[in-house]
Design an enzyme around this catalytic site. Sequence first.
Site, PDB file in Angstrom:
ATOM      1  N   HIS A 125      -9.056  28.321  20.069  1.00 52.32           N
ATOM      2  CA  HIS A 125      -7.652  28.349  19.611  1.00 52.32           C
ATOM      3  C   HIS A 125      -6.736  28.748  20.759  1.00 52.32           C
ATOM      4  O   HIS A 125      -6.669  29.911  21.155  1.00 52.32           O
ATOM      5  CB  HIS A 125      -7.494  29.338  18.452  1.00 52.32           C
ATOM      6  CG  HIS A 125      -6.141  29.280  17.806  1.00 52.32           C
ATOM      7  ND1 HIS A 125      -5.952  28.964  16.477  1.00 52.32           N
ATOM      8  CD2 HIS A 125      -4.898  29.471  18.313  1.00 52.32           C
ATOM      9  CE1 HIS A 125      -4.671  28.963  16.195  1.00 52.32           C
ATOM     10  NE2 HIS A 125      -3.996  29.279  17.296  1.00 52.32           N
ATOM     11  N   HIS A 139      -2.794  27.392  22.842  1.00 48.84           N
ATOM     12  CA  HIS A 139      -1.622  26.494  22.831  1.00 48.84           C
ATOM     13  C   HIS A 139      -1.317  26.109  24.282  1.00 48.84           C
ATOM     14  O   HIS A 139      -0.499  26.745  24.941  1.00 48.84           O
ATOM     15  CB  HIS A 139      -0.414  27.194  22.200  1.00 48.84           C
ATOM     16  CG  HIS A 139      -0.607  27.519  20.753  1.00 48.84           C
ATOM     17  ND1 HIS A 139       0.030  26.816  19.746  1.00 48.84           N
ATOM     18  CD2 HIS A 139      -1.388  28.446  20.141  1.00 48.84           C
ATOM     19  CE1 HIS A 139      -0.346  27.319  18.568  1.00 48.84           C
ATOM     20  NE2 HIS A 139      -1.200  28.309  18.779  1.00 48.84           N
ATOM     21  N   GLN A 183       4.583  23.088  14.450  1.00 43.77           N
ATOM     22  CA  GLN A 183       5.121  24.454  14.672  1.00 43.77           C
ATOM     23  C   GLN A 183       6.265  24.806  13.718  1.00 43.77           C
ATOM     24  O   GLN A 183       6.389  25.928  13.266  1.00 43.77           O
ATOM     25  CB  GLN A 183       5.612  24.555  16.128  1.00 43.77           C
ATOM     26  CG  GLN A 183       6.344  25.826  16.494  1.00 43.77           C
ATOM     27  CD  GLN A 183       5.404  26.941  16.919  1.00 43.77           C
ATOM     28  OE1 GLN A 183       4.729  26.858  17.932  1.00 43.77           O
ATOM     29  NE2 GLN A 183       5.364  27.981  16.118  1.00 43.77           N
ATOM     30  N   HIS A 188      -2.975  26.915  10.976  1.00 43.95           N
ATOM     31  CA  HIS A 188      -2.425  28.261  11.142  1.00 43.95           C
ATOM     32  C   HIS A 188      -2.116  28.738   9.730  1.00 43.95           C
ATOM     33  O   HIS A 188      -1.164  28.258   9.105  1.00 43.95           O
ATOM     34  CB  HIS A 188      -1.129  28.226  11.956  1.00 43.95           C
ATOM     35  CG  HIS A 188      -1.329  28.157  13.437  1.00 43.95           C
ATOM     36  ND1 HIS A 188      -1.910  27.090  14.058  1.00 43.95           N
ATOM     37  CD2 HIS A 188      -1.009  29.046  14.427  1.00 43.95           C
ATOM     38  CE1 HIS A 188      -1.949  27.322  15.365  1.00 43.95           C
ATOM     39  NE2 HIS A 188      -1.414  28.491  15.615  1.00 43.95           N
ATOM     40  N   GLU A 219      -0.349  33.554   8.860  1.00 42.67           N
ATOM     41  CA  GLU A 219      -0.198  34.366  10.081  1.00 42.67           C
ATOM     42  C   GLU A 219       1.013  35.273   9.893  1.00 42.67           C
ATOM     43  O   GLU A 219       2.091  35.052  10.453  1.00 42.67           O
ATOM     44  CB  GLU A 219      -0.030  33.481  11.324  1.00 42.67           C
ATOM     45  CG  GLU A 219      -0.096  34.291  12.616  1.00 42.67           C
ATOM     46  CD  GLU A 219       0.152  33.468  13.877  1.00 42.67           C
ATOM     47  OE1 GLU A 219       0.466  32.279  13.764  1.00 42.67           O
ATOM     48  OE2 GLU A 219       0.029  34.037  14.977  1.00 42.67           O
ATOM     49  N   ASP A 246      -5.452  32.225  21.906  1.00 47.60           N
ATOM     50  CA  ASP A 246      -4.144  31.851  21.355  1.00 47.60           C
ATOM     51  C   ASP A 246      -3.124  31.541  22.449  1.00 47.60           C
ATOM     52  O   ASP A 246      -2.608  30.438  22.538  1.00 47.60           O
ATOM     53  CB  ASP A 246      -3.616  32.929  20.411  1.00 47.60           C
ATOM     54  CG  ASP A 246      -2.695  32.360  19.326  1.00 47.60           C
ATOM     55  OD1 ASP A 246      -2.482  31.129  19.297  1.00 47.60           O
ATOM     56  OD2 ASP A 246      -2.195  33.133  18.494  1.00 47.60           O
TER      57      ASP A 246
HETATM   58 FE   FE2 Z   1      -1.881  29.818  17.337  1.00 48.23          FE
END
Ligand code: FE2
Length: 411
Positions: A56, A58, A151, A209, A212, A308
């Site tokens: 995971h 980005h 996102q 996701h 979170e 992440d």
């Molecule tokens: Fe993430």
Amino acid sequence: MIIHNARLRGRDGLYRITLNGAEIAAIDIQTASATPAADDLDAAGNLVVPPFVEPHIHLDATLTAGEPAWNMSGTLFEGIERWAERKALVTHEDTKTRAKKTIDMLVDHGIQHVRTHVDVTDPTLAALKAMLEVREETRHLIDLQIVAFPQEGIESYANGRALMEQAIELGADVVGGIPHFENTRDQGVSSIKFLMELAERSGCLVDVHCDETDDPQSRFLEVLAEEARVRGMGARVTASHTTAMGSYDNAYCSKLFRLLKMSGISFVSCPTESIHLQGRFDTYPKRRGLTRVAEIDRAGMNVCFGQDSIVDPWYPLGNGNILRILEAGLHICHMLGYDDLKRSLDLITDNSARALNLGERYGLEIGRPANLLILSAPDDYEMVRSQGHALVSVRHGKVLMRRTPASIERS
Ligand code: FE2
């Protein structure tokens, strides 16, 4: 190539691993310590494991912290503001350059399998197009899975559904989602139904996701798990973060775990990012803001650790070293009991490979790809305790990375 004097996890003795081109040809027990030939490798009694996995990250946002401004509060919300400023400056080449630099950092730490979430809430899908090129151009270094990550939401973003479909058509490997961020509970639920249907239709994997947040009322995980159960897709579905589970009460969680087990889905926790971003609305007592990693593991479900972010508006640190995340995660999740320590590498190897559905493309077995690491310690416990490193990374039967450990001279 032959790797001599290798210790293998869960087995006694020393082993000789013979590679034939890009395949593992043999794994034989040694009766005594061997002296390797010049072209061979000497594990010197240390662990040899399959490559580390980054489940995971980005890559489209990495290495942007401080551009143009730093996140001074350290909160997720200021991170979103800072990212909006940086996003306006993103170009195709900029995305590719930063992603490749980050991939080099991951490779330096023994990672050869990466799942990256790429923001597809952009009418031009610019970051996705850049990342599809990166996936091809870095095949000699890593296997890259690209998640179409909305996102700013699927239902709450203009043409969100169409952008997701387009991203999958262009070649994304995994369908993403962000149900807790959608404007309403209903939109969150319908986004999950949409993305699961898209994954089923396209044959893609799923990584959402999910929840979170510290909000104990954020309960989209049950929706995702039930969709996975009903469709029989659990082995292909991952729930990332699920930090709200750290705030669920035990009565709800006990019912939830029954469903989670039936669903067969996997979990990714990003402990350094979550402990940094969550708990921000608390004074004291202050929540840790992580999912129930140890409890998920104890219940026999699959859970692994990811980074992440690396130097982005949400998290200013990081250097590609997943062992750093493992050490922090074991502390934060109350997993320093010896039973956990002695199999701790599961959380960045086998468990992650299962979440990524790597199947027979992963593992130290005859006939599988000749991808492996020589570590600096003989077992999981010593690897964590000594803050060890991957010393050699072999990919497709060739040395990809070699690290010389620091030496200390005492006067
Ligand atoms: Fe993430």
